[in-house]
Design a protein around this motif. Structure first.
Motif, PDB file in Angstrom:
ATOM      1  N   ARG A 481       0.939  -1.288   0.075  1.00  0.00           N
ATOM      2  CA  ARG A 481       0.014  -0.128  -0.020  1.00  0.00           C
ATOM      3  C   ARG A 481       0.756   1.172  -0.100  1.00  0.00           C
ATOM      4  O   ARG A 481       0.521   2.256  -0.568  1.00  0.00           O
ATOM      5  CB  ARG A 481      -1.024   0.025   1.235  1.00  0.00           C
ATOM      6  CG  ARG A 481      -1.892  -1.003   1.151  1.00  0.00           C
ATOM      7  CD  ARG A 481      -2.900  -1.359   2.616  1.00  0.00           C
ATOM      8  NE  ARG A 481      -3.485  -2.563   2.690  1.00  0.00           N
ATOM      9  CZ  ARG A 481      -4.052  -2.811   3.593  1.00  0.00           C
ATOM     10  NH1 ARG A 481      -4.278  -2.334   4.565  1.00  0.00           N
ATOM     11  NH2 ARG A 481      -4.796  -4.204   3.579  1.00  0.00           N
ATOM     12  N   LEU A 482       2.006   1.104   0.839  1.00  0.00           N
ATOM     13  CA  LEU A 482       2.884   2.461   0.605  1.00  0.00           C
ATOM     14  C   LEU A 482       3.405   2.803  -0.817  1.00  0.00           C
ATOM     15  O   LEU A 482       3.541   3.946  -1.005  1.00  0.00           O
ATOM     16  CB  LEU A 482       4.072   1.974   1.786  1.00  0.00           C
ATOM     17  CG  LEU A 482       3.566   2.330   3.122  1.00  0.00           C
ATOM     18  CD1 LEU A 482       4.887   1.795   3.928  1.00  0.00           C
ATOM     19  CD2 LEU A 482       3.378   3.831   3.516  1.00  0.00           C
ATOM     20  N   VAL A 483       3.745   1.460  -1.360  1.00  0.00           N
ATOM     21  CA  VAL A 483       4.275   1.812  -2.830  1.00  0.00           C
ATOM     22  C   VAL A 483       3.086   2.257  -3.704  1.00  0.00           C
ATOM     23  O   VAL A 483       3.319   3.290  -4.646  1.00  0.00           O
ATOM     24  CB  VAL A 483       4.751   0.428  -3.340  1.00  0.00           C
ATOM     25  CG1 VAL A 483       5.430   0.623  -4.963  1.00  0.00           C
ATOM     26  CG2 VAL A 483       6.166  -0.064  -2.769  1.00  0.00           C
ATOM     27  N   VAL A 484       1.720   1.859  -3.731  1.00  0.00           N
ATOM     28  CA  VAL A 484       0.901   2.540  -4.528  1.00  0.00           C
ATOM     29  C   VAL A 484       0.786   4.116  -3.953  1.00  0.00           C
ATOM     30  O   VAL A 484       0.420   4.585  -4.940  1.00  0.00           O
ATOM     31  CB  VAL A 484      -0.414   1.710  -4.145  1.00  0.00           C
ATOM     32  CG1 VAL A 484      -1.511   2.233  -4.799  1.00  0.00           C
ATOM     33  CG2 VAL A 484      -0.171   0.141  -4.644  1.00  0.00           C
ATOM     34  N   SER A 485       0.610   4.151  -2.591  1.00  0.00           N
ATOM     35  CA  SER A 485       0.748   5.439  -2.363  1.00  0.00           C
ATOM     36  C   SER A 485       1.649   6.512  -3.122  1.00  0.00           C
ATOM     37  O   SER A 485       1.373   7.459  -3.337  1.00  0.00           O
ATOM     38  CB  SER A 485       0.654   5.715  -0.612  1.00  0.00           C
ATOM     39  OG  SER A 485       0.840   7.052  -0.396  1.00  0.00           O
ATOM     40  N   ALA A 486       3.150   5.895  -2.983  1.00  0.00           N
ATOM     41  CA  ALA A 486       3.999   6.619  -3.746  1.00  0.00           C
ATOM     42  C   ALA A 486       3.647   7.073  -5.038  1.00  0.00           C
ATOM     43  O   ALA A 486       4.127   8.204  -5.523  1.00  0.00           O
ATOM     44  CB  ALA A 486       5.427   6.060  -3.456  1.00  0.00           C
ATOM     45  N   GLY A 493       2.273  14.515  -9.142  1.00  0.00           N
ATOM     46  CA  GLY A 493       3.434  15.962  -8.867  1.00  0.00           C
ATOM     47  C   GLY A 493       4.026  16.076  -7.686  1.00  0.00           C
ATOM     48  O   GLY A 493       4.697  17.033  -7.523  1.00  0.00           O
ATOM     49  N   ASN A 494       3.866  15.344  -6.745  1.00  0.00           N
ATOM     50  CA  ASN A 494       4.081  15.531  -5.490  1.00  0.00           C
ATOM     51  C   ASN A 494       5.493  14.629  -5.151  1.00  0.00           C
ATOM     52  O   ASN A 494       5.451  13.572  -4.477  1.00  0.00           O
ATOM     53  CB  ASN A 494       3.135  15.258  -4.175  1.00  0.00           C
ATOM     54  CG  ASN A 494       1.953  16.395  -4.432  1.00  0.00           C
ATOM     55  OD1 ASN A 494       2.022  17.307  -4.765  1.00  0.00           O
ATOM     56  ND2 ASN A 494       0.881  15.440  -4.152  1.00  0.00           N
ATOM     57  N   CYS A 499       8.711  10.111  -2.435  1.00  0.00           N
ATOM     58  CA  CYS A 499       9.866   9.789  -1.942  1.00  0.00           C
ATOM     59  C   CYS A 499       9.883   9.243  -0.388  1.00  0.00           C
ATOM     60  O   CYS A 499      10.308   8.270  -0.104  1.00  0.00           O
ATOM     61  CB  CYS A 499      10.893  10.770  -2.087  1.00  0.00           C
ATOM     62  SG  CYS A 499      11.583  10.847  -3.859  1.00  0.00           S
ATOM     63  N   ALA A 500       9.095  10.165   0.452  1.00  0.00           N
ATOM     64  CA  ALA A 500       8.870   9.855   1.759  1.00  0.00           C
ATOM     65  C   ALA A 500       8.033   8.533   1.748  1.00  0.00           C
ATOM     66  O   ALA A 500       8.416   7.507   2.523  1.00  0.00           O
ATOM     67  CB  ALA A 500       7.801  11.007   2.350  1.00  0.00           C
ATOM     68  N   ALA A 501       6.969   8.233   1.039  1.00  0.00           N
ATOM     69  CA  ALA A 501       6.189   6.902   1.128  1.00  0.00           C
ATOM     70  C   ALA A 501       6.990   5.925   0.695  1.00  0.00           C
ATOM     71  O   ALA A 501       7.047   4.730   1.257  1.00  0.00           O
ATOM     72  CB  ALA A 501       5.012   7.052   0.214  1.00  0.00           C
TER      73      ALA A 501
END
Length: 552
Positions: A481-486, A493-494, A499-501
């Motif tokens: 889920r973190l990768v999908v969020s990233a 455009g964020n 990179c944080a996720a």
């Protein structure tokens, strides 16, 4: 490398002509299929000419890639014997059968358990290395259609005479009233012609002639394996006569312990990944634990429960293989799990296996077949499965529609999945294997659907919901889920948020053993290549380096 075969391979030449593939064309297709699987192959038209005119047999995964390339052109599975390459592997079709007869189904499943474990003990990837590249989504067609037509066997009671026949490798027994000779390791000799101990499901030399397993002994061994301890299988000495073999009489307590093993394995898989050593105990448990029970004797009632428990463990073995990138192993375990679920007369469990097949097909790029498999699970379970179960099946269908870029169909399936989930209640008789499914999981998969449909705003909305309650119980899911969020942040455009996720995802991925999670991270880094030497991207790439070079 190739090894010599007697005379020209006329079968291969005939099928190539039928498919309309030139020598150069076949070489190119085989090289491309190999590259998709991480193999570097350099075959050319001269190589193919040697296969046909001189009967040379390519080694490794090449025979299966040849079959897959020709099958893709013909639009159907092409077994190795049809192209004269059956000698390339001693058991190329292992695990792909979906027998109509219950006794043959036991034989098919226990043979897979035996060969898989034997290969793992031999090292070098075992049979799965030789079968690399042989995954074919069309191999699911017959199992799915037979299950749809008849999802439950009329009777699975197994008399002691049938169990003895399996142990001795004779043809004198019956299973469910039908003539059968189901030996877990092909009776007294295995697929490779090597002698096996009586019982076939036990390691060679464990059970001497005339000895019998006391009730529950084999199960105790498997439970020890799943607990991380070395197995110890007690035997009872008997007269020096194979006629004195006493088959294991299976009871409900045996089945309960098997279900407990499945529950433990599900927890390990979610927390540590399919490649963790704890998860890798499942094939061992199937071989040492489930196989002797399946080859024992039991009433119809106990047999149904036994087949259900074995189906759960077999599906888990497939899921773990899928998570570690062993697609060929996963496919074979799924097919056997579906057949065992049919013997259990457990239609929702059969639907769950079909959903697993659908996820694999979709992940492998066969979205249309993924839709078919998921819809089969949905249609057969109408009026039978709980609301939560139906929600999950519709969610899997939505994943396939989204991968096929069919936004209306994906949206309709997602809406149906959410509706079923809203109708579910805590007191519903949901199956134990569905314990992972909650609104968090729905939101996570909905986010992936919208990611495939290029809708980053929706991805962010659902991902925020999916990540709202991180848990140590489902570590791999949290990492995915973190990768999908990233990815969603990146497409919005964020870069900082992406990179944080991504950094958090890499940290989670480093704690588990999952090739699938590693592939998600790899995809994220590929998307970040456009940002070149941006410091935040460089830092993330460096953090991920150990993960990408380590074996999954």
């Amino acid at each position: 490398m190739s090894r010599e075969q007697r005379g020209p391979n006329d079968k291969l030449g005939t099928v190539l002509a039928l498919a309309g593939i030139s020598n150069a064309g076949l070489a190119r297709r085989v090289n491309d299929l190999g590259a998709q699987r991480g193999l570097t192959l350099r075959y050319d038209k001269t190589s193919v000419a040697r296969w046909v005119s001189k009967g040379m047999v390519p080694q490794g995964a090449a025979p299966h890639l040849i079959a897959a390339a020709i099958g893709a052109k013909l639009g159907r599975p092409v077994p190795l014997h049809e192209i004269g390459l059956a000698d390339a592997d001693p058991a190329p079709e292992v695990g792909l059968a979906f027998p109509r007869d219950v006794g043959e189904a036991v034989r098919s499943a226990t043979e897979l358990y035996r060969l898989d474990l034997a290969g793992r003990r031999a090292g070098s990837g075992g049979i799965w290395q030789s079968l690399a590249g042989s995954f074919s989504v069309s191999a699911y067609a017959t199992p799915a259609s037979r299950w749809l037509i008849s999802p439950a066997d009329p009777s699975v009671a197994r008399a002691s005479t049938a169990a003895v026949a399996a142990i001795l490798g004779t043809h004198s027994g019956t299973h469910g009233g039908r003539h059968s000779a189901e030996g877990g390791a092909q009776g007294a000799s295995g697929a490779h012609g090597t002698p096996n101990a009586p019982g076939a499901a036990l390691a060679p030399g464990t059970l001497p002639p005339g000895a019998s397993l006391p009730p529950g002994a084999a199960l105790h061994a498997g439970a020890s394996l799943l607990s991380g301890h070395s197995p110890s299988i007690p035997v009872q000495p008997g007269p020096d006569s194979t006629h004195a073999v006493s088959p294991l009489r299976v009871g409900h307590s045996d089945v309960s312990k098997l279900r407990e093993a499945a529950q433990d394995a599900r927890r390990w898989d979610s927390k540590y990944g399919g490649g963790d050593w704890r998860s890798s105990m499942v094939p061992e448990c199937l071989r040492v634990d489930a196989a002797p029970l399946l080859l024992g004797s039991y009433s119809d009632e106990v047999g149904r429960a036994l087949f259900g428990a074995a189906a759960e463990l077999t599906r888990l073995a497939g899921w773990m293989a899928f998570d570690t990138g062993q697609q060929e192993a996963a496919q074979r375990y799924y097919i056997q799990a579906l057949r065992l679920a049919r013997a259990a007369a457990d239609v929702p469990l059969g639907g769950y296996v079909l959903a697993s097949m659908s996820l694999q097909a979709t992940y492998r790029g066969f979205a249309d077949e993924g839709v078919d498999l998921a819809q089969a699970a949905v249609e057969r379970n109408r009026g039978l499965a709980t609301a939560r179960t139906m929600s999950f099946f519709r969610l899997v269908e939505a994943r396939a529609h989204a991968k096929a870029n069919d936004a209306p169909a994906a949206g309709s399936a997602l809406k149906a999945a959410e509706g079923w989930l809203e109708r579910s209640r805590d007191g519903d008789a949901d199956p134990s294997w569905l314990g992972f499914y909650s609104y968090d999981r729905f939101a996570a998969d909905a986010a992936e659907c919208h990611l495939d449909l290029k809708a980053p705003r929706q991805v962010r909305r659902f991902t925020e919901q999916a990540l709202s309650r991180p848990t140590e119980e489902f570590v791999r899911s949290h990492g995915l889920r973190l990768v999908v969020s990233a990815v969603a942040e990146l497409e919005s455009g964020n870069l900082d948020a992406a990179c944080a996720a991504g950094t958090r995802a890499v940290e989670v991925a480093g704690r588990i053993s999952s090739a699938r999670t590693t592939e998600y991270v790899r995809d994220l880094l590929h998307r970040l290549e456009a940002y070149g030497d941006e410091p935040r991207v460089v830092e993330l790439r460096e953090r991920a380096r150990p993960l990408l070079v380590a074996p999954a």
